[in-house]
Design a protein around this motif. Structure first.
Motif, PDB file in Angstrom:
ATOM      1  N   SER A   1       1.050  -4.550  -7.376  1.00  0.00           N
ATOM      2  CA  SER A   1       1.329  -5.905  -7.880  1.00  0.00           C
ATOM      3  C   SER A   1       2.809  -6.238  -7.795  1.00  0.00           C
ATOM      4  CB  SER A   1       0.865  -6.030  -9.334  1.00  0.00           C
ATOM      5  OG  SER A   1      -0.504  -5.761  -9.439  1.00  0.00           O
ATOM      6  N   VAL A   2       3.662  -5.278  -8.118  1.00  0.00           N
ATOM      7  CA  VAL A   2       5.107  -5.504  -8.041  1.00  0.00           C
ATOM      8  C   VAL A   2       5.521  -5.777  -6.595  1.00  0.00           C
ATOM      9  CG1 VAL A   2       7.357  -4.374  -8.281  1.00  0.00           C
ATOM     10  CG2 VAL A   2       5.684  -4.237 -10.125  1.00  0.00           C
ATOM     11  N   ALA A   3       5.028  -4.976  -5.653  1.00  0.00           N
ATOM     12  CA  ALA A   3       5.376  -5.175  -4.242  1.00  0.00           C
ATOM     13  C   ALA A   3       4.846  -6.509  -3.733  1.00  0.00           C
ATOM     14  CB  ALA A   3       4.829  -4.033  -3.397  1.00  0.00           C
ATOM     15  N   TRP A   4       3.646  -6.871  -4.132  1.00  0.00           N
ATOM     16  CA  TRP A   4       3.068  -8.142  -3.697  1.00  0.00           C
ATOM     17  C   TRP A   4       3.892  -9.311  -4.236  1.00  0.00           C
ATOM     18  CZ3 TRP A   4       0.790 -12.275  -6.296  1.00  0.00           C
ATOM     19  CH2 TRP A   4       0.141 -13.201  -5.490  1.00  0.00           C
ATOM     20  N   LEU A   5       4.244  -9.251  -5.526  1.00  0.00           N
ATOM     21  CA  LEU A   5       5.066 -10.308  -6.100  1.00  0.00           C
ATOM     22  C   LEU A   5       6.437 -10.376  -5.440  1.00  0.00           C
ATOM     23  CD1 LEU A   5       4.268 -10.108  -9.906  1.00  0.00           C
ATOM     24  CD2 LEU A   5       3.877 -12.045  -8.386  1.00  0.00           C
ATOM     25  N   TYR A   6       7.026  -9.236  -5.153  1.00  0.00           N
ATOM     26  CA  TYR A   6       8.321  -9.217  -4.460  1.00  0.00           C
ATOM     27  C   TYR A   6       8.198  -9.935  -3.121  1.00  0.00           C
ATOM     28  CZ  TYR A   6      12.296  -7.629  -1.775  1.00  0.00           C
ATOM     29  OH  TYR A   6      13.399  -7.601  -0.983  1.00  0.00           O
TER      30      TYR A   6
ATOM     31  N   ILE B   1       0.838  -1.202   0.000  1.00  0.00           N
ATOM     32  CA  ILE B   1       0.000   0.000   0.000  1.00  0.00           C
ATOM     33  C   ILE B   1       0.873   1.252   0.000  1.00  0.00           C
ATOM     34  CG2 ILE B   1      -1.706   1.328   1.319  1.00  0.00           C
ATOM     35  CD1 ILE B   1      -2.987  -1.043   0.067  1.00  0.00           C
ATOM     36  N   ALA B   2       1.925   1.260   0.813  1.00  0.00           N
ATOM     37  CA  ALA B   2       2.799   2.427   0.887  1.00  0.00           C
ATOM     38  C   ALA B   2       3.524   2.652  -0.435  1.00  0.00           C
ATOM     39  CB  ALA B   2       3.803   2.258   2.025  1.00  0.00           C
ATOM     40  N   LEU B   3       4.041   1.580  -1.031  1.00  0.00           N
ATOM     41  CA  LEU B   3       4.749   1.711  -2.299  1.00  0.00           C
ATOM     42  C   LEU B   3       3.805   2.160  -3.409  1.00  0.00           C
ATOM     43  CD1 LEU B   3       7.459   1.357  -3.765  1.00  0.00           C
ATOM     44  CD2 LEU B   3       6.734  -0.967  -4.306  1.00  0.00           C
TER      45      LEU B   3
END
Length: 99
Positions: A88-93, A24-26
């Motif tokens: 999506s990028v942060a979640w995948l990371y 959320i923050a990213l």
């Protein structure tokens, strides 16, 4: 009463150098940057500066135009797209960092 800080608690709860991203923050940070860029391009388009970049944004974004309404529509579009993409990028990371 405990005198530890939140930073200390976060550092102790992390098992090693890999840390979890807050999606959320990213995503919020990315959306704010995207909104600022769209506003700048809307202003630049209205004054006739950086016309090449403004034309590219008109091609890439469905609702963007160098008018007030077009800039607001472009900001909304950019915020939504950027939020979804960076979340999506942060979640995948986080998924791959746990492995």
């Amino acid at each position: 009463m405990s005198t530890t800080t939140n930073a200390t608690n976060r550092a102790e709860s992390s098992p090693g150098p890999i840390r979890e991203l807050n999606p959320i923050a990213l995503a919020s940070a990315g959306a704010i940057v995207a909104a600022a860029v769209m506003v700048l391009l809307g202003v630049f388009g209205a004054v006739g500066v950086y016309e090449g970049a403004v034309r590219m944004m008109e091609q890439w974004h469905l609702f963007f135009e160098p008018t007030v309404v077009g800039t607001v529509a472009g900001v909304i579009e950019a915020v939504i797209i950027t939020f979804v993409f960076t979340y999506s990028v942060a979640w995948l990371y986080n998924v791959f960092a746990q492995r």
